[in-house]
Each structure stands twice: as C-alpha cells, then as structure tokens.
Design a protein around this motif. Structure first.
Motif, PDB file in Angstrom:
ATOM      1  N   ASN A  45      56.125 -22.877  73.023  1.00 59.74           N
ATOM      2  CA  ASN A  45      55.814 -22.782  71.526  1.00 59.74           C
ATOM      3  C   ASN A  45      56.731 -23.272  70.413  1.00 59.74           C
ATOM      4  O   ASN A  45      56.789 -22.503  69.574  1.00 59.74           O
ATOM      5  N   ASN A  46      57.582 -24.125  70.951  1.00 54.63           N
ATOM      6  CA  ASN A  46      58.423 -24.757  69.848  1.00 54.63           C
ATOM      7  C   ASN A  46      59.401 -23.907  69.296  1.00 54.63           C
ATOM      8  O   ASN A  46      59.940 -23.925  68.211  1.00 54.63           O
ATOM      9  N   GLN A  47      60.024 -22.727  70.103  1.00 55.40           N
ATOM     10  CA  GLN A  47      60.837 -22.004  69.727  1.00 55.40           C
ATOM     11  C   GLN A  47      62.243 -22.517  69.246  1.00 55.40           C
ATOM     12  O   GLN A  47      63.114 -21.999  68.825  1.00 55.40           O
ATOM     13  N   GLY A  63      63.209 -22.023  62.334  1.00 55.41           N
ATOM     14  CA  GLY A  63      62.219 -21.057  62.023  1.00 55.41           C
ATOM     15  C   GLY A  63      61.330 -21.527  60.766  1.00 55.41           C
ATOM     16  O   GLY A  63      60.334 -21.448  60.643  1.00 55.41           O
ATOM     17  N   ARG A  68      57.006 -23.621  64.623  1.00 56.28           N
ATOM     18  CA  ARG A  68      56.908 -22.889  65.777  1.00 56.28           C
ATOM     19  C   ARG A  68      55.434 -22.215  65.747  1.00 56.28           C
ATOM     20  O   ARG A  68      54.953 -21.745  64.623  1.00 56.28           O
ATOM     21  N   THR A 124      56.720 -23.938  59.108  1.00 54.25           N
ATOM     22  CA  THR A 124      57.271 -23.782  60.570  1.00 54.25           C
ATOM     23  C   THR A 124      56.352 -24.690  61.597  1.00 54.25           C
ATOM     24  O   THR A 124      55.428 -24.949  61.218  1.00 54.25           O
ATOM     25  N   GLN A 168      63.020 -24.908  67.694  1.00 48.73           N
ATOM     26  CA  GLN A 168      62.877 -25.606  66.510  1.00 48.73           C
ATOM     27  C   GLN A 168      63.362 -24.445  65.267  1.00 48.73           C
ATOM     28  O   GLN A 168      63.263 -23.302  65.507  1.00 48.73           O
TER      29      GLN A 168
END
Length: 529
Positions: A227-229, A233, A113, A111, A231
């Motif tokens: 926090n790259n949420q 999972g 994230r 990931t 993208q």
C-alpha cells in the motif's frame, strides 16, 4: 535509475530512409471536432475514474475502430490500469508552533499511501536546502542529518538554477534533481515522514494556482504490495510567505537560507518548531484505462514505433462556491486530436504504402497525476520494450499560426535530434532549443516513463512559446478551452513534421541510439540495442 542521467531525455535517430508515402493532408474539420468534443463540458475535464473517462474511452475506441485499426492489447483497445483514487479532506489545517495555515491558500498536502489517515504530531522539522543527494556532483543536502520520521522543508528546482552557473549541476537547465517528484522520492529514501516544498514562481516554472489545482483535487496512484508505505506520508507544498513565517519562528531568515543552500557544502538546519497535521483520505480502488490501437507492419511487424498523447486532464474543482471544469483543450485534447489525425493518415494508406514496422497509436491515463498510465504501460507493454523503436509524444500543440522553428527538448541526447533537424529543414524551419530549460519539461510527460525502460522519445510540446498568456492564465485552469478562433497553422505544420519522422522510423531498419552515457542508455543496452 540515477536521476542525473534522467536530464537527458532522448530525442534520437539518424536513419537513411526516404519518404515512403504521400504526405499527410491535414483535415482541419476532423481535428477541430476531436478537440471540441474531448474538451467539452460534457466530458467533465476528462478526469480518470470519472464519467468523463468513460466518454473519452468510448470516443477514442470508436475512432480507432472506424479507421480499421486493431486493439494493441491482444486485440483489445483498452488496458486496465489498477490504481487507488485518493481524495484528501481539504478542511485540514497545518499547525507549526503557534502558526496555523489553510489548505489550498497557504499549503497543499496529499499522500500516495493507501491509508485513511496520515498524522503528523509534534513532528520535528528540518530545512534541507534543495533536498538533493547527488554523488556525481559532490552534493548531499542530507549529509550529517537524520531525518527519519521528521518533516523536511526544501526548495524547488536545483542549485544550478539558483546560481545560473553552468558549472553547477546544469546551470539554468533543470536536472531531474530539481523536479518535485525526485524530491519526494529522495526524502522517502532518507526516511522522512513529510516533505514541504517551498513554492516560488520562477524556479517552479508555474504559479501557485497550478500547485493548488494539481494537489487539492482527487489524486491517483499505482499501488505496490505494501500500500505504498515506503513513500513519504505527506507530499506537500508551502507558499513562500508561509515558509518564511515557519522559518522565522525558528529564528531563521529564508533568504539567508536560500543563499546558503545554493553553495557546495550546505548543512541542513534543524528547526525549533514542530508540525501538526491530520491528513484524512477517502480511498477508492478502481481501474482506469490506457487506450491503444496498432497498425501491423507489413515487414517487421514485431517492431513498433509509438505515437502518443495523454488523454486525461484534471476534472473539476470548486472555487468560491462555483464548479469549474478544467477542460484541458490545449493540454492535451490537441495532442490526442493530433494522434488521431496521424492514425487516420496511416490507416488510410494503400496496402503497398503501409509501413514496414508496426505503428502503435496510444493515449494514456493519469499523466497529470504522475505519469501513472505511462508507467503501467512501460512495465506492461503490448510488445516488449526491446521491440519499441521510439516513443513520440505530443503534449500540447500550437493552435496559433505557423512558426519558423520547432522546439527541441534536450541537446546531444540521442540520434533523433538529427531526424528532427532534417524534418524541420524540409519545412524551412530551424530547430530551436527549449527556451525554458529551467522548467524541466523533459521530465513532465509520458515519454519519461518509457525512457526509464530505455525507449528513446521525442517530446512535441507547445504551451507557452507561442502564447505567453497560456502558462499564466490558462495552464491547468478553467480558461484552457477550445476556441473556434484558433488559426491551427502551427498544428498543421507540426503534424506534417511529425509524420515525416514517423515514416522514416516506421520504414527504417536502424534503432535510435542514446548519445549520452546514462541509465537510459544502459537500460537499452540490456535489451541488446
């Protein structure tokens, strides 16, 4: 950016400039020493955020200082690249109904994230063909299906490769829609929670060992404000055999689905099984570094030509209880040594022969994990991208004997193709089209990140065309080591060819132009170029 236009990564510029300085003299001893050192076990595979990174940075910084070159970042040689270092626990197990699959052998999962855990619990699965949404091709594998929060299974490459029909996408030549990076991006836009790409050697252009080594190791990512949420999972791959079992458990035949997926109008197929996976991560936040030095131009110093190679490789892996160092000698210690050879040549020129435009010699971090250093540089350049004339990139050199051709990645893309042809002709060489356009090499190195900012680039890559054994047994494997038996005839001729193009660019006044209508061209136009 429209991903289709990304296919046409540039090779461009037709200038009237003549040769301005004495041609490069190849210093074989220095080149060998650079590669031998950078690809030594002492550098540990040059992984970002490792002891090997610091050794690499020290080596390159010392080399540039010894040439008398200045740091490109306001006098500094290093550009800090803030990133997250994510290491997934490889004891994870993917469960699909009654089936269980082993990490590394049957599947990979990671990931971007920045979270300690991503969990799939009873996640509905959907087969979405190639996972492509391309309006300009009248193609949408996600039409009529809601995949929000679900796990999608999809095929690598694109329908053009599957059909070998030049009227379907770009036929055998991979478009950006065929790249795994696009597939994760599009699945995220569609709201999917997890993606598993079905691996096959031919459409992927590499074996499972490359997938395993690239995705079961520590990975790196830039971090956005959330926090790259946004993208997906889980960014995963499936061995063909594992995918076949999963589809069969839903009463589906993988070959029949592949045949259906390559035809227009394909409809996604909901599966009757669910996925369970716990992806646990160890996260560190740290700074890696790009390295760059600049030779100021003596006339148009605010314009620059960039000569580049990525310095990083994959570090170390554990196999059967043994530590294997992935030294990356050809990929890409040879490229870095090539940049150093060119930098030494230009730095040593008499003042009267120094180029009119500035020249930047760079080596970026984290290319192997997604062009991260290049992306950061492109978004935070030492000069505005509107002032970067072109970006020449070496990603693996021909360490064997010289050949009578030079590879061209792309055709009818930008004006640099004319310069490539002229330089090749001067060496009595022909320009040869990429023999493996299905591999999508134009999207897999640092020039792509700069092209997204409108800066045209040339890719110089020689990994498997002169050594058929390289991709199968050395690429991203422990066997990519330095050898004193290398002939280096190919390195010598290519560096001289690159030097001719660099000199024309650095002493000319025109700007490379994109030929294809594309988002690259549109981006450049915004800069008035």
């Amino acid at each position: 950016m429209n991903p289709t236009s990304r296919l046409f990564l540039g090779l461009g510029l037709c200038l009237s400039a003549q040769a301005f300085a004495a041609p490069l003299t190849f210093d074989e001893t220095a080149f060998r020493e650079d590669v031998k050192t950078l690809a030594s076990d002492a550098f540990g595979g040059r992984a970002p955020l490792s002891d090997g990174e610091q050794k690499t940075l020290d080596y390159l910084t010392h080399a540039f200082k010894s040439m008398g070159l200045k740091g490109a970042f306001n006098g500094e040689y290093l550009q800090a690249v803030p990133m997250a270092k994510i290491t997934a626990d490889q004891s994870m197990v993917l469960k699909v109904g009654e089936l269980s699959f082993t990490s590394g052998e049957d599947f990979t999962a990671r990931t971007q994230r920045v979270v300690p855990k991503v969990e799939l619990s009873g996640s509905d699965m959907v087969f979405v063909g190639y996972g492509i949404n391309a309006p300009e091709y009248g193609w949408n594998d996600y039409a009529g299906i809601d995949v929000r929060g679900k796990t999608v299974v999809l095929l690598v490459n694109d329908p053009g490769f599957a059909t070998q029909d030049p009227k379907v996408f770009k036929g055998n030549a991979m478009t950006y829609y065929g790249r795994w990076t696009y597939k994760y991006e599009e699945a995220a836009r569609q709201g999917a929670e997890a993606v598993f790409i079905v691996h096959e050697d031919a459409p992927a252009a590499y074996g499972w060992g490359v997938v395993k080594n690239s995705n079961t190791n520590t990975k790196f990512t830039l971090v956005d404000g959330n926090n790259n949420q946004s993208q997906v999972g889980v960014m995963g791959w499936l061995q063909y055999a594992a995918a076949k079992q999963i589809l069969a458990a839903s009463g589906q035949d993988i070959e029949a689905l592949k045949a259906a997926a390559k035809a227009p109008g394909f409809k996604a197929v909901p599966l009757t099984v669910q996925a369970d996976l716990t992806l646990s991560n160890h996260i560190e936040r740290a700074e890696s570094h790009n390295v760059a030095a600049i030779l100021p131009g003596n006339k148009n110093a605010d314009e620059a030509v960039v000569m580049h190679a990525h310095w990083d490789h994959l570090g170390q892996i554990e196999e059967e209880g043994k530590t294997i160092i992935l030294n990356g000698a050809v990929d890409n210690a040879t490229g870095v040594a090539g940049v150093l050879a060119l930098a030494r040549h230009y730095a040593a020129l008499p003042e009267a022969e120094k180029p009119a435009r500035s020249m930047i010699f760079s080596a970026f971090t984290a290319e192997e994990t997604g062009l991260i250093g290049a992306q950061y540089f492109a978004e935070n350049p030492p000069l505005p991208t509107s002032k970067l004339v072109a970006f020449l990139n070496i990603d693996g050199m021909n360490v064997g004997e010289g050949v009578d051709y030079i590879l061209r990645y792309g055709e009818g893309v930008s004006e640099l193709e004319t310069m490539l042809s002229d330089a090749a002709k001067a060496q009595n060489r022909q320009v040869k089209a990429d023999p493996r356009p299905q591999n999508g090499l134009m999207f897999r190195s640092d020039h792509f990140a700069l092209a997204q900012q409108g800066v045209p680039g040339l890719l110089f890559m020689s990994l498997g065309d002169t050594d058929p054994d390289y991709i199968a047994h050395k690429y991203h494997k422990g066997a990519d080591d330095y050898s004193p038996d290398w002939q280096l005839g190919g390195v010598k001729q290519d560096l001289k060819l690159i030097e001719q193009i660099l000199s024309r660019l650095a002493n000319g006044s025109e700007w490379p132009k994109w030929l294809e209508e594309s988002d690259f061209k549109a981006r450049r136009a915004k800069d008035g170029r």
